[in-house]
Scaffold this active site. Structure first.
Site, short mmCIF file in Angstrom:
data_model
loop_
_atom_site.label_atom_id
_atom_site.label_comp_id
_atom_site.label_asym_id
_atom_site.label_seq_id
_atom_site.Cartn_x
_atom_site.Cartn_y
_atom_site.Cartn_z
CE1 TYR A 71 23.91 63.93 73.62
CE2 TYR A 71 22.59 65.64 74.66
CZ TYR A 71 23.59 64.69 74.72
OH TYR A 71 24.27 64.51 75.89
NE ARG A 74 28.04 64.27 70.85
CZ ARG A 74 28.07 63.54 71.96
NH1 ARG A 74 27.44 63.95 73.05
NH2 ARG A 74 28.74 62.41 71.99
CG HIS A 129 28.38 56.73 78.33
ND1 HIS A 129 29.56 57.40 78.28
CD2 HIS A 129 28.32 56.18 79.57
CE1 HIS A 129 30.21 57.27 79.43
NE2 HIS A 129 29.48 56.52 80.23
CB CYS A 141 4.65 56.60 77.71
SG CYS A 141 5.27 56.48 76.02
CB CYS A 247 2.17 58.85 75.83
SG CYS A 247 3.54 60.01 75.77
P1 OAD Z 1 37.80 61.99 76.65
O1 OAD Z 1 37.63 63.20 75.79
O2 OAD Z 1 37.74 62.17 78.12
O3 OAD Z 1 39.20 61.30 76.32
C1 OAD Z 1 39.60 61.04 75.00
C2 OAD Z 1 40.90 60.28 75.06
O4 OAD Z 1 41.28 59.94 73.75
C3 OAD Z 1 42.07 61.09 75.67
O5 OAD Z 1 42.77 60.24 76.55
C4 OAD Z 1 42.92 61.45 74.45
O6 OAD Z 1 44.30 61.52 74.78
C5 OAD Z 1 42.64 60.26 73.55
N1 OAD Z 1 42.76 60.54 72.10
C6 OAD Z 1 42.45 61.65 71.41
N2 OAD Z 1 42.63 61.47 70.11
C7 OAD Z 1 43.07 60.21 69.95
C8 OAD Z 1 43.43 59.41 68.81
N3 OAD Z 1 43.35 59.89 67.56
N4 OAD Z 1 43.85 58.15 69.03
C9 OAD Z 1 43.95 57.64 70.30
N5 OAD Z 1 43.61 58.34 71.39
C10 OAD Z 1 43.18 59.60 71.23
O7 OAD Z 1 36.74 60.92 76.13
P2 OAD Z 1 36.20 59.61 76.88
O8 OAD Z 1 37.28 58.98 77.69
O9 OAD Z 1 35.53 58.79 75.86
O10 OAD Z 1 30.21 60.72 78.74
O11 OAD Z 1 35.14 60.24 77.84
C11 OAD Z 1 34.31 59.39 78.57
C12 OAD Z 1 32.95 59.98 78.76
O12 OAD Z 1 33.07 61.30 79.27
C13 OAD Z 1 32.16 60.18 77.48
O13 OAD Z 1 31.50 59.01 77.07
C14 OAD Z 1 31.20 61.25 77.85
C15 OAD Z 1 32.13 62.17 78.58
O14 OAD Z 1 31.57 63.00 79.51
C16 OAD Z 1 28.93 61.17 78.69
O15 OAD Z 1 28.56 61.99 77.89
C17 OAD Z 1 28.03 60.53 79.69
ZN ZN Z 2 5.40 58.70 75.39
#
Ligand code: OAD
Ligand code: ZN
Length: 359
Positions: A71, A74, A129, A141, A247
């Site tokens: 993280y 990121r 998220h 805490c 805490c």
């Molecule tokens: P994904 O990585 O699953 O999907 C990304 C999407 O963006 C895909 O459909 C790609 O085709 C599309 N894509 C890539 N580049 C693009 C661009 N330049 N313009 C338009 N579309 C593009 O990501 P999420 O759907 O955000 O959760 O994933 C959902 C959740 O799954 C995330 O928030 C994360 C992950 O596990 C947690 O960490 C809890």
């Molecule tokens: Zn604490």
């Protein structure tokens, strides 16, 4: 306007002009052009990292340093990235339309930096998220910090230290663990056995003294208990991680949602209310694979409230359940979104665009 079908764009814009209740479901593709990796696909984060180790409560219990390294990295990437024209176009739409609400799965803070909302659970930007720049006490805490942009959060998470560590987030075992008399493989064997016995109750944590029982028959060669404590892959102990100032006995964790955790209650309740009470005119689904719930179900909920759906994605296969009257715009969100929202100054969309009506 090359690339996108002008008829589709004008039919979309006509509907947009008449819409006020607009819900935008946003995913990692929105920030792809800002240089932040998505999750799925060949270069996706979940292909290059062990999800169990870095984005689950069990991974956190096992090696919080490793989770923090992921993280912290990121956070650094997001801080260096800039909002792209799609973030700005959506922020502008939010200002134009009082009934606009974004349901974002992104934790990168780029929409906020483009000027949208402040992550208020009932505001125009709802963070499903969490946010990389929120922190909270891992011990529960109640301590919470919003918008902490410090980098590094502590010396152990500095970029210099990260660079000195080769592939720390990959599946390799630390040198120290290799040198230990007890191999990582053996630990994995013990863990597998415990898992079999305990089933659902098994928590993948550090081996304890009782885990050493199977080794007792080894006599002289049996490792002593201190050897049994595996070297953390990260090599970072809890004392070196961000401490809870309230805490003073726990560490802080990133304010994001991990696999196996619930979404923030206030946010989910707010979204439920949105879908229960309101007629929705338009639902934008931008840069998401629509695989992760509940976000994956929100477009259908919007449809039940009367919304027409417009999908923007690089990959047309990720546009799910489109019907007549919906739109599909294929291309880079950073180019397509400003164009269709009418906020771009003559930019070209790189890829072709179609409407579901055309299919
Ligand atoms: P994904 O990585 O699953 O999907 C990304 C999407 O963006 C895909 O459909 C790609 O085709 C599309 N894509 C890539 N580049 C693009 C661009 N330049 N313009 C338009 N579309 C593009 O990501 P999420 O759907 O955000 O959760 O994933 C959902 C959740 O799954 C995330 O928030 C994360 C992950 O596990 C947690 O960490 C809890
Ligand atoms: Zn604490």
């Amino acid at each position: 306007m090359t690339g996108l079908d002008p008829t589709s764009v004008s039919s979309f814009q006509k509907h947009l002009a008449q819409s006020n209740r607009i819900v935008a479901i946003l995913g990692a593709g929105l920030s792809a052009s800002s240089g932040l990796p998505t999750f799925r696909g060949a270069d996706g984060m979940w292909c290059n990292h062990d999800v169990q180790m870095i984005a689950t409560p069990a991974g956190w219990r096992r090696d919080p340093g490793l989770v923090w390294q992921f993280y912290s990295d990121r956070r650094r990437m997001a801080l260096r990235a800039q909002p792209n024209p799609a973030h700005f176009a959506l922020a502008e739409l939010a200002k134009r339309k009082s009934g606009f609400v974004a349901l974002s799965q992104n934790v990168d803070g780029l929409l906020e930096r483009a000027g949208m909302g402040k992550g208020d659970p009932n505001g125009q930007l709802r963070l499903l998220h969490g946010n990389l720049f929120d922190l909270r006490c891992a011990g529960g805490c109640g301590y919470e910090e919003r918008g902490n942009f410090e980098d590094p959060l502590c010396p152990a998470l500095s970029e210099e230290r990260e660079k000195g560590r080769e592939n720390v987030l990959g599946a390799q075992v630390e040198e120290g663990a290799k040198a230990s008399k007890v191999s990582a493989l053996l630990f994995e064997g013990i863990a597998a056995k415990n898992k079999k016995i305990l089933g659902d109750k098994f928590a993948d944590e550090k081996p304890t003294a009782s885990d050493a029982a199977p080794l007792r028959g080894l006599g002289e060669d049996a490792p002593k208990l201190p050897d049994l404590v595996p070297v953390l892959r990260s090599g970072i102990g809890t004392n070196d991680l961000p401490q809870c100032p309230k805490c003073k006995s726990n560490i802080l964790r990133p304010g994001v949602v991990w696999f196996g955790e619930g979404l923030p209650k206030d946010v989910v309740e707010g979204v439920d209310t949105l879908f229960e009470e309101q007629q929705i005119d338009l639902c934008l689904v931008i840069g998401t694979s629509s695989l992760v719930w509940p976000a994956a179900g929100y477009a259908e909920q919007a449809r039940k409230r009367g919304a027409r759906i417009a999908v923007v994605n690089m990959n047309p296969d990720d546009a799910r359940n489109l019907r007549d009257g919906d739109w599909l715009f294929v291309g880079d969100a950073a180019v397509v979104v400003p164009q269709i929202l009418g906020t771009s100054m003559g930019q070209d969309a790189g890829e072709a665009g179609n409407t579901a009506d055309d299919q």
